[in-house]
Each structure stands twice: as structure tokens, then as C-alpha cells.
Design an enzyme around this catalytic site. Structure first.
Site, PDB file in Angstrom:
ATOM      1  N   CYS A  33       0.910  -1.218  -0.082  1.00 17.68           N
ATOM      2  CA  CYS A  33      -0.080  -0.010   0.090  1.00 17.68           C
ATOM      3  C   CYS A  33       0.853   1.133   0.204  1.00 17.68           C
ATOM      4  O   CYS A  33       2.105   1.206  -0.007  1.00 17.68           O
ATOM      5  CB  CYS A  33      -0.799  -0.032   1.443  1.00 17.68           C
ATOM      6  SG  CYS A  33       0.334  -0.124   2.721  1.00 17.68           S
ATOM      7  N   HIS A  75       5.475  -5.075   8.947  1.00 12.59           N
ATOM      8  CA  HIS A  75       5.556  -6.332   9.470  1.00 12.59           C
ATOM      9  C   HIS A  75       5.698  -7.434   8.342  1.00 12.59           C
ATOM     10  O   HIS A  75       4.842  -8.018   7.940  1.00 12.59           O
ATOM     11  CB  HIS A  75       4.354  -6.579  10.160  1.00 12.59           C
ATOM     12  CG  HIS A  75       4.287  -5.989  11.374  1.00 12.59           C
ATOM     13  ND1 HIS A  75       2.923  -5.802  12.304  1.00 12.59           N
ATOM     14  CD2 HIS A  75       4.975  -5.612  12.312  1.00 12.59           C
ATOM     15  CE1 HIS A  75       3.131  -5.170  13.456  1.00 12.59           C
ATOM     16  NE2 HIS A  75       4.846  -4.988  13.528  1.00 12.59           N
ATOM     17  N   GLU A 124       0.238  -0.377  16.146  1.00 13.65           N
ATOM     18  CA  GLU A 124      -0.620   0.817  15.974  1.00 13.65           C
ATOM     19  C   GLU A 124      -1.351   1.093  17.078  1.00 13.65           C
ATOM     20  O   GLU A 124      -1.705   2.386  17.466  1.00 13.65           O
ATOM     21  CB  GLU A 124      -1.160   0.315  14.856  1.00 13.65           C
ATOM     22  CG  GLU A 124      -2.193   1.748  14.281  1.00 13.65           C
ATOM     23  CD  GLU A 124      -3.262   1.394  13.161  1.00 13.65           C
ATOM     24  OE1 GLU A 124      -2.488   0.721  12.342  1.00 13.65           O
ATOM     25  OE2 GLU A 124      -4.354   2.029  13.224  1.00 13.65           O
ATOM     26  N   SER A 128       2.100  -5.276   3.499  1.00 11.08           N
ATOM     27  CA  SER A 128       3.275  -5.156   3.787  1.00 11.08           C
ATOM     28  C   SER A 128       4.028  -6.360   3.022  1.00 11.08           C
ATOM     29  O   SER A 128       5.308  -6.457   3.256  1.00 11.08           O
ATOM     30  CB  SER A 128       3.533  -5.249   5.223  1.00 11.08           C
ATOM     31  OG  SER A 128       2.762  -6.457   5.730  1.00 11.08           O
TER      32      SER A 128
HETATM   33  S1  SF4 Z   1       0.366   1.556   5.918  1.00  7.38           S
HETATM   34 FE1  SF4 Z   1      -1.253   0.700   7.106  1.00  7.38          FE
HETATM   35  S2  SF4 Z   1      -2.951   2.333   7.382  1.00  7.38           S
HETATM   36 FE2  SF4 Z   1      -1.260   2.989   6.061  1.00  7.38          FE
HETATM   37  S3  SF4 Z   1      -2.230   2.625   3.949  1.00  7.38           S
HETATM   38 FE3  SF4 Z   1      -1.004   0.744   4.606  1.00  7.38          FE
HETATM   39  S4  SF4 Z   1      -2.247  -0.957   5.660  1.00  7.38           S
HETATM   40 FE4  SF4 Z   1      -3.514   0.965   5.459  1.00  7.38          FE
END
Ligand code: SF4
EC number: 1.17.7.4
Length: 314
Positions: free
Chosen positions: A15, A44, A129, A269
Site C-alpha cells: 500500500c 510487518h 498501531e 506489507s
Molecule cells: S500503512 Fe497501514 S494504514 Fe497505511 S495504507 Fe498501509 S495498511 Fe493502510
């Protein structure tokens, strides 16, 4: 029928928050040289952490392990006020890789706390978090892990009560818990936009679409990754056998016995290189076709912190 097809979930994998966090460590390494200290795993994922370690990142949990004057990066999960204050007091050069969508929740908590609000936080105990968000205040945030906690919680007052959530929860579980919160505290203030992030939502939506089309689902992700675990659980809830693997080496041929079609996705991740290695292994087990499912195209991108942007003086 022998194993035939692998269907790749869309979207899957990195992401915008993970991309940014890794880039912060990489740029800090290039600009300042090793070692760069990182509080907690930057994201992670075992592969990502080992790769950065090999390039000079040092992952620590306790700031006392960091020498004076060192460069320190906060992980994508965010940190408490106490950790921020301690890092500043120790005089480190700090880069904050907290995902902006987590920071948004921190800002909301600080703002509403000024107005006298008390909070319910829906999340998983012990997740960094959750510790970071709950640590934005000295007191006044109650952790809610399930519907039973909603019945048990005893806020000091209910006139000014707000709810926030971890960004990587199961969308359906969070909605269920939120409904219980609303039923017990009808006046509760909810975030204008839900705190569960776009990436979590999109990856879960893709698994919902994909699961009924496949005989088994493989999720690439590390055991510590909250959003990866939720993807595996979601598929299993929908009746599709699902397994999470940290690397291709963990795949077991027994999972594919009597299977025609395999779904493949990755947590936010997990890097694409691991997905491709898993794909190659499944092909070696007999799959002959690979298909990409149709899905949302993500265009979210977050800016880097000052001091690490392209074109800035070294
Ligand atoms: S780092 Fe976490 S909160 Fe940010 S976009 Fe990625 S999954 Fe979503």
C-alpha cells in the site's frame, strides 16, 4: 482434475503507507549512511526487514539501544507521545514513517481530547498501531477487542464519547463491533471517514470476490501482519481453505491436492517479489495458466518527510 489456474487478486501487496515507510529507510541509508536505527519493524514483513538489515538498518524496540546523535525512523505503525518525547529528549535525528492514515487518527484523538472527549478504540491488544494511538493520551482511551468488551467497558462519562479504530481490522468484524457500540452508546461520535484504510478495504473486497472462484487461497504475508491475517481469515469464513505463507518455501504440496484453481493475494506489507516466487512454485506444482482478476486500481501516494525528498540538498 489436475491443478490448472492461478488467479491473482487485484489489488494486492504494498500500500502507499508501506511504500513510503520503506522508501524513508532506504533514502535515510543513502543520505546518511549505515547504521540507520528503526524503532520496531518498519513494516510487518520478514523479507523487507531482513533486506533492510542487510543494507545497514538496525531494528530496535527500546530507544536506550540507540546511540546519541544517531538517525532514528519510527515505523509505519506510529508511536506514542511518550516515545516521541523520549526520542526528542535523546537528541536523535528523527524521521517519522508513521502512515499518514494512522497519523490522521492521532490528530483526531488529540483534537477531540481537547474538547473533552473520552475514546473507545476498536483494535487488537499489543499491536504497535494500537499502542501508538492509545499512547496519544495519558488516559481516556478504552480498548475494545470484541462485542463482549463493548458490554464491559465503563467510560467515566458518556456525553462526550468517540470511537476510533485500528486501520487494518476486518471490515466486517469492525462493523459488527461498531453496531454494538452504537446500541450501547447511541450518542457516540464516529469518525467522519472510517479509520480502516483504503488498502485494507480494497484487499478484503478483492478476497471476497476471489474466494468463491477458487478452491484454495494463498495469502503472502508475515505472521505479525494484521491485515494479512485478516485476508486469510476472511477467505476461511467464506468457506475457502486459506493459508498464509511468509515465503514460497512454506508452501505445502498437500494444500493443492484435488485443487483446480488457486487464488493468490498478499497483505499490504508483502512485496511483489514474494508473490512472484510463490506463483513460480505453484506453477512448478502443475498450474498452467495465470489470470489477473479485475479490481480497483490504487493511485494513492504519500509525500516523503522533509529532509528526504528528491532534489533536497544533502
Ligand atoms: S500503512 Fe497501514 S494504514 Fe497505511 S495504507 Fe498501509 S495498511 Fe493502510
Amino acid at each position: 482434475m489436475p491443478l490448472q489456474e492461478v488467479v491473482l487478486a487485484e489489488p494486492r501487496g504494498f500500500c502507499a503507507g508501506v511504500d513510503r515507510a520503506i522508501e524513508i529507510v532506504e533514502r535515510a541509508l543513502r543520505k546518511f549512511g549505515a547504521p540507520i536505527y528503526v524503532r520496531h519493524e518498519i513494516v510487518h514483513n520478514t523479507y523487507v526487514v531482513n533486506d533492510l538489515k542487510a543494507r545497514g538498518a538496525v531494528f530496535i524496540e527500546d530507544l536506550a539501544e540507540v546511540p546519541p546523535g544517531a538517525t532514528l525512523v519510527f515505523s509505519a505503525h506510529g508511536v506514542s507521545r511518550a516515545v516521541q518525547q523520549e526520542a526528542r529528549a535523546r537528541g536523535f535525528q528523527i524521521f517519522d514513517a508513521t502512515c499518514p492514515l494512522v497519523s490522521k487518527v492521532h490528530v483526531e484523538v488529540a483534537k477531540l481530547a481537547q474538547e473533552g472527549y473520552e475514546f473507545l478504540m476498536i483494535g487488537h491488544k499489543g499491536h504497535p498501531e494500537v499502542e501508538g494511538t492509545m499512547g496519544q493520551l495519558d488516559h481516556g482511551i478504552h480498548l475494545i477487542e470484541d462485542v463482549d468488551d463493548v458490554a464491559r467497558v465503563q467510560p467515566a462519562q458518556t456525553d462526550k464519547l468517540a470511537v476510533v479504530t485500528q486501520t487494518t481490522l476486518s471490515v466486517d468484524d469492525a462493523a459488527h463491533i461498531l453496531a454494538a457500540v452504537r446500541a450501547r452508546f447511541p450518542q457516540v461520535r464516529e469518525p467522519k471517514q472510517q479509520d480502516i484504510c483504503y488498502a485494507t478495504q480494497n484487499r478484503q473486497d478483492a478476497v471476497k470476490l476471489l474466494s468463491p472462484q477458487v478452491d484454495v487461497l494463498i495469502v503472502v504475508g508475515s505472521p505479525t501482519s494484521s491485515n494479512s491475517n485478516r485476508l486469510r481469515e476472511l477467505a476461511a469464513k467464506l468457506g475457502t481453505p486459506a493459508y498464509m505463507v511468509d515465503s514460497a518455501a512454506e508452501l505445502q504440496s498437500a494444500w493443492f491436492e484435488g485443487v483446480t484453481r488457486v487464488g493468490l493475494t498478499a497483505g499490504a506489507s508483502a512485496p511483489e517479489v514474494l508473490v512472484q516466487q510463490v506463483l513460480e512454485r505453484i506453477k512448478a506444482l502443475g498450474a498452467t495458466a495465470v489470470r489477473r482478476m479485475e479490481g480497483v486500481q490504487e493511485t494513492v501516494k504519500f509525500p516523503l518527510p522533509k529532509g528526504l525528498r528528491l532534489g533536497e540538498a544533502a
